[in-house]
Design a protein around this motif. Sequence first.
Motif, PDB file in Angstrom:
ATOM      1  N   ASN A  79      68.849  24.285  66.975  1.00 15.64           N
ATOM      2  CA  ASN A  79      70.118  24.063  66.287  1.00 15.64           C
ATOM      3  C   ASN A  79      71.039  23.168  67.092  1.00 15.64           C
ATOM      4  O   ASN A  79      72.065  23.596  67.607  1.00 15.64           O
ATOM      5  CB  ASN A  79      70.787  25.411  65.972  1.00 15.64           C
ATOM      6  CG  ASN A  79      70.489  25.831  64.550  1.00 15.64           C
ATOM      7  OD1 ASN A  79      70.330  24.982  63.666  1.00 15.64           O
ATOM      8  ND2 ASN A  79      70.416  27.121  64.318  1.00 15.64           N
ATOM      9  N   THR A  80      70.647  21.913  67.226  1.00 15.44           N
ATOM     10  CA  THR A  80      71.516  20.927  67.867  1.00 15.44           C
ATOM     11  C   THR A  80      71.606  19.728  66.917  1.00 15.44           C
ATOM     12  O   THR A  80      70.648  19.451  66.191  1.00 15.44           O
ATOM     13  CB  THR A  80      70.932  20.446  69.217  1.00 15.44           C
ATOM     14  OG1 THR A  80      69.560  20.082  68.985  1.00 15.44           O
ATOM     15  CG2 THR A  80      70.990  21.522  70.274  1.00 15.44           C
ATOM     16  N   PRO A  81      72.742  19.032  66.921  1.00 16.61           N
ATOM     17  CA  PRO A  81      72.910  17.926  65.955  1.00 16.61           C
ATOM     18  C   PRO A  81      72.209  16.648  66.423  1.00 16.61           C
ATOM     19  O   PRO A  81      72.817  15.602  66.541  1.00 16.61           O
ATOM     20  CB  PRO A  81      74.439  17.759  65.910  1.00 16.61           C
ATOM     21  CG  PRO A  81      74.918  18.232  67.238  1.00 16.61           C
ATOM     22  CD  PRO A  81      73.949  19.261  67.738  1.00 16.61           C
ATOM     23  N   GLY A 136      81.801  20.641  53.839  1.00 14.46           N
ATOM     24  CA  GLY A 136      80.533  21.355  53.674  1.00 14.46           C
ATOM     25  C   GLY A 136      80.648  22.687  54.386  1.00 14.46           C
ATOM     26  O   GLY A 136      81.408  22.805  55.353  1.00 14.46           O
ATOM     27  N   GLU A 137      79.883  23.656  53.895  1.00 11.99           N
ATOM     28  CA  GLU A 137      79.907  24.978  54.525  1.00 11.99           C
ATOM     29  C   GLU A 137      79.392  24.867  55.964  1.00 11.99           C
ATOM     30  O   GLU A 137      78.742  23.879  56.321  1.00 11.99           O
ATOM     31  CB  GLU A 137      78.998  25.943  53.751  1.00 11.99           C
ATOM     32  CG  GLU A 137      79.403  26.185  52.317  1.00 11.99           C
ATOM     33  CD  GLU A 137      80.679  27.013  52.182  1.00 11.99           C
ATOM     34  OE1 GLU A 137      81.127  27.577  53.192  1.00 11.99           O
ATOM     35  OE2 GLU A 137      81.220  27.071  51.055  1.00 11.99           O
ATOM     36  N   ILE A 138      79.636  25.905  56.748  1.00 14.02           N
ATOM     37  CA  ILE A 138      79.128  25.960  58.124  1.00 14.02           C
ATOM     38  C   ILE A 138      77.609  25.751  58.101  1.00 14.02           C
ATOM     39  O   ILE A 138      76.919  26.378  57.287  1.00 14.02           O
ATOM     40  CB  ILE A 138      79.394  27.340  58.758  1.00 14.02           C
ATOM     41  CG1 ILE A 138      80.880  27.670  58.727  1.00 14.02           C
ATOM     42  CG2 ILE A 138      78.857  27.417  60.179  1.00 14.02           C
ATOM     43  CD1 ILE A 138      81.191  29.074  59.206  1.00 14.02           C
ATOM     44  N   GLY A 139      77.133  24.862  58.945  1.00 13.10           N
ATOM     45  CA  GLY A 139      75.688  24.682  59.082  1.00 13.10           C
ATOM     46  C   GLY A 139      75.071  23.767  58.042  1.00 13.10           C
ATOM     47  O   GLY A 139      73.851  23.627  57.967  1.00 13.10           O
ATOM     48  N   SER A 140      75.914  23.097  57.231  1.00 11.31           N
ATOM     49  CA  SER A 140      75.356  22.262  56.159  1.00 11.31           C
ATOM     50  C   SER A 140      74.951  20.864  56.654  1.00 11.31           C
ATOM     51  O   SER A 140      74.310  20.118  55.919  1.00 11.31           O
ATOM     52  CB  SER A 140      76.360  22.144  55.007  1.00 11.31           C
ATOM     53  OG  SER A 140      77.562  21.571  55.475  1.00 11.31           O
ATOM     54  N   GLY A 141      75.355  20.511  57.872  1.00 10.47           N
ATOM     55  CA  GLY A 141      74.877  19.249  58.432  1.00 10.47           C
ATOM     56  C   GLY A 141      75.950  18.199  58.683  1.00 10.47           C
ATOM     57  O   GLY A 141      75.632  17.024  58.891  1.00 10.47           O
ATOM     58  N   ARG A 151      71.173  25.080  59.119  1.00 10.34           N
ATOM     59  CA  ARG A 151      71.246  25.867  60.359  1.00 10.34           C
ATOM     60  C   ARG A 151      70.459  27.173  60.231  1.00 10.34           C
ATOM     61  O   ARG A 151      69.765  27.590  61.157  1.00 10.34           O
ATOM     62  CB  ARG A 151      72.700  26.157  60.727  1.00 10.34           C
ATOM     63  CG  ARG A 151      72.816  27.023  61.985  1.00 10.34           C
ATOM     64  CD  ARG A 151      74.223  27.184  62.453  1.00 10.34           C
ATOM     65  NE  ARG A 151      74.753  25.927  62.963  1.00 10.34           N
ATOM     66  CZ  ARG A 151      76.022  25.573  62.906  1.00 10.34           C
ATOM     67  NH1 ARG A 151      76.897  26.372  62.346  1.00 10.34           N
ATOM     68  NH2 ARG A 151      76.412  24.426  63.407  1.00 10.34           N
ATOM     69  N   LEU A 152      70.543  27.807  59.066  1.00  9.10           N
ATOM     70  CA  LEU A 152      69.833  29.076  58.858  1.00  9.10           C
ATOM     71  C   LEU A 152      68.335  28.836  58.684  1.00  9.10           C
ATOM     72  O   LEU A 152      67.510  29.644  59.130  1.00  9.10           O
ATOM     73  CB  LEU A 152      70.409  29.812  57.637  1.00  9.10           C
ATOM     74  CG  LEU A 152      71.874  30.252  57.776  1.00  9.10           C
ATOM     75  CD1 LEU A 152      72.354  30.942  56.510  1.00  9.10           C
ATOM     76  CD2 LEU A 152      72.052  31.182  58.985  1.00  9.10           C
ATOM     77  N   VAL A 153      67.984  27.727  58.067  1.00 11.24           N
ATOM     78  CA  VAL A 153      66.557  27.382  57.927  1.00 11.24           C
ATOM     79  C   VAL A 153      65.954  27.234  59.332  1.00 11.24           C
ATOM     80  O   VAL A 153      64.875  27.756  59.619  1.00 11.24           O
ATOM     81  CB  VAL A 153      66.371  26.075  57.116  1.00 11.24           C
ATOM     82  CG1 VAL A 153      64.914  25.645  57.108  1.00 11.24           C
ATOM     83  CG2 VAL A 153      66.883  26.256  55.680  1.00 11.24           C
ATOM     84  N   ASN A 154      66.685  26.543  60.211  1.00 12.13           N
ATOM     85  CA  ASN A 154      66.192  26.377  61.586  1.00 12.13           C
ATOM     86  C   ASN A 154      65.961  27.721  62.265  1.00 12.13           C
ATOM     87  O   ASN A 154      64.922  27.958  62.877  1.00 12.13           O
ATOM     88  CB  ASN A 154      67.208  25.596  62.437  1.00 12.13           C
ATOM     89  CG  ASN A 154      67.192  24.117  62.137  1.00 12.13           C
ATOM     90  OD1 ASN A 154      66.333  23.638  61.417  1.00 12.13           O
ATOM     91  ND2 ASN A 154      68.150  23.381  62.684  1.00 12.13           N
TER      92      ASN A 154
END
Length: 295
Positions: free
Chosen positions: A15-17, A50-55, A235-238
């Motif tokens: 989970n890093t951009p 975008g929601e948290i973790g959407s990219g 983020r959750l998929v990761n």
Amino acid sequence: MYESFYNLACPPFQNTPNPRFFFETEQHREALAKLEYTVRNRRGFALVTGEIGSGKTTLVRTLIRRLGNDARVALVNNTRVSAEQLLRLICQELGVEEALNHRDKASVVAHIRRFVEHQAGVGRNVVIVIDEGQCLSIDEFEELRLLTNLESDTEKLLQLLILGQPELRDTLRHARLAPLIQRICMYCHLQPMSFNDTTRYIAFRLVRASHGRPDVDFSREALNVIHQYTKGVPRLVNLCCDNALLVGYSNDTRLIDSSIVRRALAQMMPNFDGQMTDIVDELPSGQEIDDGRRL
Ligand SMILES: Nc1ncnc2c1ncn2[C@@H]1O[C@H](COP(=O)(O)OP(=O)(O)O)[C@@H](O)[C@H]1O
Ligand SMILES: [Mg+2]
């Protein structure tokens, strides 16, 4: 830990951009193109929610990498600061050190103006990126509006990109910010990924992290469960896939099926609060899971 078991060169679901792992769903591609257009054509002001973790952060990191030497970018992540500190942070990020010697706002803005005019003169764009924009106050938005006034007869000299969670839109509805809103030339909202995109996303990241051919398969049902519980939020998929790979590894299997995914999910309870009862119900009774608990 499990990389060599699956013939991977590095962990695929960190989970890093990291722009190297940037996967272009149609909406991510479109958002990236619009942001790049805004900057290169000096349109002024773009907004991404975008929601948290959407990219959002991954998207903007990818943009910055693409712009390379064509732009000077101030990337501000820390938005829990005063309006004055925000301006100083921007100066620091841009490397307009002289401005930091001044206390009065007019002098600081004058230094920034000189800087952006100089950069425009050598054909470079100046971009301010504000991440976590939902934490900005009305005062800070007004401060930013001052900067969007830096323009020549034909174009904006300073490009402003603001990213934030959806509640950012509520702040922007404030009457005092109407002049800023009118300056938005592009807006997009990042939605979670569809089932098909989630599947392609997982495959893409595995290949990216591998020596060419990852030695692992996800069953269709496993992908269904992943999408159902993560709702396609990257983020959750990761998180889910990383845990599933770990469970697969500790069970010496390279086929990630739905029971492996469910066991991975059961270990991530806090992330899926309220959705977990059925997962726990669906696990075979008395099944030993990796942390030693019996369900
Ligand atoms: N388009 C994408 N391609 C690859 N990975 C992504 C993408 N979008 C998000 N991610 C992954 O999901 C994680 C969360 O994304 P992030 O950009 O931090 O979300 P946000 O800033 O919206 O909270 C990132 O660390 C990244 O690994
Ligand atoms: Mg972010």
